[in-house]
Motif scaffolding. Structure first.
Motif, PDB file in Angstrom:
ATOM      1  N   ILE A  16       0.845  -1.177   0.000  1.00  0.00           N
ATOM      2  CA  ILE A  16       0.000   0.000   0.000  1.00  0.00           C
ATOM      3  C   ILE A  16       0.891   1.241   0.000  1.00  0.00           C
ATOM      4  O   ILE A  16       1.794   1.372   0.825  1.00  0.00           O
ATOM      5  CB  ILE A  16      -0.917   0.007   1.238  1.00  0.00           C
ATOM      6  CG1 ILE A  16      -1.813  -1.239   1.242  1.00  0.00           C
ATOM      7  CG2 ILE A  16      -1.750   1.273   1.287  1.00  0.00           C
ATOM      8  CD1 ILE A  16      -2.810  -1.294   0.107  1.00  0.00           C
ATOM      9  N   VAL A  17       0.644   2.137  -0.938  1.00  0.00           N
ATOM     10  CA  VAL A  17       1.440   3.356  -1.031  1.00  0.00           C
ATOM     11  C   VAL A  17       0.522   4.563  -0.901  1.00  0.00           C
ATOM     12  O   VAL A  17      -0.707   4.453  -0.898  1.00  0.00           O
ATOM     13  CB  VAL A  17       2.213   3.416  -2.371  1.00  0.00           C
ATOM     14  CG1 VAL A  17       3.186   2.258  -2.473  1.00  0.00           C
ATOM     15  CG2 VAL A  17       1.263   3.424  -3.562  1.00  0.00           C
ATOM     16  N   GLU A  18       1.119   5.715  -0.785  1.00  0.00           N
ATOM     17  CA  GLU A  18       0.357   6.945  -0.639  1.00  0.00           C
ATOM     18  C   GLU A  18      -0.644   7.089  -1.785  1.00  0.00           C
ATOM     19  O   GLU A  18      -0.300   6.924  -2.964  1.00  0.00           O
ATOM     20  CB  GLU A  18       1.304   8.150  -0.607  1.00  0.00           C
ATOM     21  CG  GLU A  18       0.619   9.467  -0.310  1.00  0.00           C
ATOM     22  CD  GLU A  18       1.603  10.614  -0.211  1.00  0.00           C
ATOM     23  OE1 GLU A  18       1.155  11.745   0.027  1.00  0.00           O
ATOM     24  OE2 GLU A  18       2.817  10.367  -0.366  1.00  0.00           O
ATOM     25  N   GLY A  19      -1.879   7.370  -1.432  1.00  0.00           N
ATOM     26  CA  GLY A  19      -2.925   7.503  -2.448  1.00  0.00           C
ATOM     27  C   GLY A  19      -3.791   6.270  -2.585  1.00  0.00           C
ATOM     28  O   GLY A  19      -4.891   6.335  -3.149  1.00  0.00           O
ATOM     29  N   ASN A  20      -3.308   5.121  -2.078  1.00  0.00           N
ATOM     30  CA  ASN A  20      -4.110   3.894  -2.150  1.00  0.00           C
ATOM     31  C   ASN A  20      -5.182   3.840  -1.075  1.00  0.00           C
ATOM     32  O   ASN A  20      -6.082   3.010  -1.127  1.00  0.00           O
ATOM     33  CB  ASN A  20      -3.224   2.658  -2.003  1.00  0.00           C
ATOM     34  CG  ASN A  20      -2.343   2.412  -3.220  1.00  0.00           C
ATOM     35  OD1 ASN A  20      -1.309   1.768  -3.104  1.00  0.00           O
ATOM     36  ND2 ASN A  20      -2.729   2.924  -4.380  1.00  0.00           N
ATOM     37  N   GLY A  21      -5.063   4.682  -0.063  1.00  0.00           N
ATOM     38  CA  GLY A  21      -5.998   4.610   1.052  1.00  0.00           C
ATOM     39  C   GLY A  21      -5.432   3.789   2.190  1.00  0.00           C
ATOM     40  O   GLY A  21      -4.410   3.104   2.045  1.00  0.00           O
ATOM     41  N   THR A  22      -6.091   3.833   3.322  1.00  0.00           N
ATOM     42  CA  THR A  22      -5.656   3.100   4.507  1.00  0.00           C
ATOM     43  C   THR A  22      -6.491   1.835   4.666  1.00  0.00           C
ATOM     44  O   THR A  22      -7.721   1.912   4.686  1.00  0.00           O
ATOM     45  CB  THR A  22      -5.812   3.962   5.776  1.00  0.00           C
ATOM     46  OG1 THR A  22      -5.038   5.163   5.628  1.00  0.00           O
ATOM     47  CG2 THR A  22      -5.342   3.192   7.009  1.00  0.00           C
TER      48      THR A  22
END
Length: 259
Positions: A16-22
């Motif tokens: 998971i990277v920035e922009g994918n959501g938590t």
């Protein structure tokens, strides 16, 4: 010059990277290929915890639903699963194995101890095939003590190079093993279901115990850095789509006490 590199490790890791959501569960989710073949998914609780300070009191029926494996590392496959199952009103950490090439594995990090007591209860569902190994390991994963519910229907422990029979075991019965160990003297004593105390010696010296591991197969040491990569007879493993008779082992509880 032609160079061949044999990497038996996770490759092409993506997460998971920035922009994918938590992710809703707050974990890190990773996907990768293993040996450029199978695709795997791993979930990693954060913050990552490698040290615990409290004694283990994992009686699965007494733990909250969904939280039973909060402090366990699990290796869970399609044909070799490691999951919480409820049977006759009791919750177990159940290992199922019908994979001819792999096995499920679960591991609990415990407080580092040079002296400790531990107990665990196992309920096998068969006594004529399959295997469960239970190991006490140091923080690097080096084992010192090993118990085995073997495929010949005997409960054993590793005594040096050899295996020593403890007693026959039966399908459907619970076996509570209580152990007291001392890393300094490389010795331990144990009993099964409150029976006679038996003495053993570490088959490998370690500074102390930091993990307890359960798996349904022998430790793999192949392939390794000395395994030939290019051989004339190298080919796919035969019968890869054929399962073996399923073996099931239920872990009811694990308790530890640092001395």
């Amino acid at each position: 010059m032609e160079v061949h590199i044999n990497l038996i490790v996770p490759q092409y890791v993506r997460g998971i990277v920035e922009g994918n959501g938590t992710p809703p569960d707050g974990k890190i989710w990773l996907t990768y290929s293993m040996n450029k073949e199978d695709m795997w998914v791993a979930s990693v609780p954060v913050p990552v915890t490698s040290i615990v300070n409290e004694d283990v009191k994992d009686v699965f029926s007494k733990l909250p639903n969904g939280k039973e494996l909060e402090f366990w590392n699990t290796y869970d496959l399609s044909w070799a699963s490691a999951k919480i199952e409820t049977k006759e009103g009791e919750k177990y950490l159940t290992l199922r194995d019908e994979d001819p090439f792999d096995y499920p594995r679960v591991e609990r990090v415990i407080p580092f101890a040079e002296k400790m007591e531990a107990s665990f209860t196992i309920k096998p569902e068969q006594d004529n095939h399959g295997m469960l190994q239970v190991e006490f390991q140091n923080k690097q994963g080096m084992p010192a003590i090993r118990f085995i519910f073997d495929s010949d229907g005997n409960l054993k422990h590793k005594a040096g190079y050899r295996l020593r029979n403890i007693m026959p075991y039966e399908a459907g019965k619970e076996y509570a093993i209580k152990i007291s160990l001392n890393a300094d003297s490389r010795s331990y004593t144990f009993s099964v279901n409150g029976g006679k105390e038996i003495r053993g010696i570490f088959f490998q010296p370690v500074d102390g115990i930091s993990r307890i591991m359960f798996r349904t197969g022998e430790q793999r040491h192949y392939p390794n850095p000395d395994t030939p990569v290019d051989t004339p007879d190298y080919d796919d493993v035969p019968f890869t789509g054929v399962s073996i008779p399923e073996a099931v082992f239920n872990i009811k509880s694990l308790m530890t006490k640092k001395l």
